[in-house]
Design a protein around this motif. Structure first.
Motif, short mmCIF file in Angstrom:
data_model
loop_
_atom_site.label_atom_id
_atom_site.label_comp_id
_atom_site.label_asym_id
_atom_site.label_seq_id
_atom_site.Cartn_x
_atom_site.Cartn_y
_atom_site.Cartn_z
N TYR A 124 0.82 -1.21 0.00
CA TYR A 124 0.00 0.00 0.00
C TYR A 124 0.86 1.26 0.00
N LYS A 125 2.00 1.23 0.67
CA LYS A 125 2.88 2.40 0.74
C LYS A 125 3.54 2.71 -0.60
N LYS A 126 3.54 1.76 -1.52
CA LYS A 126 4.08 2.01 -2.86
C LYS A 126 3.07 2.74 -3.75
N ILE A 127 1.81 2.74 -3.34
CA ILE A 127 0.73 3.31 -4.15
C ILE A 127 0.13 4.57 -3.50
N PHE A 128 -0.01 4.51 -2.18
CA PHE A 128 -0.74 5.56 -1.47
C PHE A 128 0.15 6.35 -0.52
N LYS B 16 0.60 11.08 -19.10
CA LYS B 16 2.02 11.19 -18.74
C LYS B 16 2.39 10.02 -17.85
N HIS B 17 3.68 9.65 -17.88
CA HIS B 17 4.19 8.64 -16.95
C HIS B 17 4.47 9.36 -15.64
N ILE B 18 3.66 9.08 -14.65
CA ILE B 18 3.75 9.75 -13.36
C ILE B 18 3.61 8.71 -12.26
N SER B 19 4.39 8.86 -11.22
CA SER B 19 4.32 7.94 -10.09
C SER B 19 2.98 8.10 -9.36
N MET B 20 2.47 6.98 -8.87
CA MET B 20 1.24 7.04 -8.06
C MET B 20 1.43 7.93 -6.84
N LEU B 21 2.66 8.00 -6.33
CA LEU B 21 2.93 8.81 -5.14
C LEU B 21 3.05 10.29 -5.47
N ASP B 22 3.07 10.65 -6.75
CA ASP B 22 3.03 12.06 -7.15
C ASP B 22 1.61 12.55 -7.36
N ILE B 23 0.64 11.65 -7.18
CA ILE B 23 -0.78 11.99 -7.29
C ILE B 23 -1.34 11.95 -5.87
N GLU B 24 -1.75 13.09 -5.37
CA GLU B 24 -2.27 13.19 -4.00
C GLU B 24 -3.78 13.36 -4.04
N THR B 25 -4.48 12.47 -3.35
CA THR B 25 -5.93 12.55 -3.29
C THR B 25 -6.37 12.87 -1.87
N SER B 26 -7.45 13.63 -1.78
CA SER B 26 -8.05 13.95 -0.48
C SER B 26 -9.53 14.21 -0.73
N VAL C 194 -7.89 16.28 -6.14
CA VAL C 194 -6.63 15.74 -6.66
C VAL C 194 -5.64 16.88 -6.85
N LYS C 195 -4.42 16.64 -6.37
CA LYS C 195 -3.31 17.56 -6.59
C LYS C 195 -2.11 16.72 -7.01
N LEU C 196 -1.25 17.31 -7.81
CA LEU C 196 -0.03 16.62 -8.18
C LEU C 196 1.12 17.17 -7.35
N ARG C 197 2.14 16.36 -7.17
CA ARG C 197 3.29 16.71 -6.36
C ARG C 197 4.55 16.72 -7.22
N GLY C 198 5.65 17.14 -6.60
CA GLY C 198 6.93 17.12 -7.29
C GLY C 198 6.95 18.03 -8.50
N LYS C 199 7.58 17.55 -9.57
CA LYS C 199 7.72 18.37 -10.78
C LYS C 199 6.38 18.64 -11.47
N TRP C 200 5.34 17.93 -11.07
CA TRP C 200 4.01 18.08 -11.67
C TRP C 200 3.17 19.14 -10.97
#
Length: 118
Positions: free
Chosen positions: A29-33, A67-77, A85-91
């Motif tokens: 789960y920590k690899k996805i969320f 785009k190829h984006i990590s699941m951990l760069d996609i923040e949901t709340s 939805v917000k994106l993190r890092g370079k996104w």
């Protein structure tokens, strides 16, 4: 204007998460969320429906922005019971989103409309 818009949809069988209990495989789960997403899902009795919904939301985002984006760069709340939805890092700050999640028995699905800001 339309080239700045994207749409993504995803559906997932909740059993895919039920078969991988959080208590037995938290690393999965920590690899996805993100920690905040895990905390949100764990507060519910039907936690796997919520994990599946968040997974579908993240997959729909990937399809909407193409785009190829990590699941951990996609923040949901959630705000007022609606998904955010917000994106993190370079996104970060490159897209805005409208999002919806739905659960029905064994399935969770999500749809995303994205707008590219650049």
């Amino acid at each position: 204007m339309i080239e700045k818009l994207g749409i993504g949809i995803d559906i997932i069988d909740v059993d895919r998460f039920t078969k991988i209990p959080y208590s037995a495989k938290p690393g999965f789960y920590k690899k996805i969320f993100l920690p905040s997403e895990i905390k949100y899902c764990l507060k519910y009795k039907n936690l796997y429906e919520h994990f599946a919904g968040k997974f579908a939301l993240k997959e729909a985002v990937k399809k909407a922005i193409n785009k190829h984006i990590s699941m951990l760069d996609i923040e949901t709340s959630h705000s007022n019971s609606k998904p955010v939805v917000k994106l993190r890092g370079k996104w970060k700050k490159k897209y805005k989103f409208l999002a919806s999640i739905s659960h029905e028995k064994k399935f969770a699905m999500s749809i995303i409309v994205s707008e590219k800001l650049e």
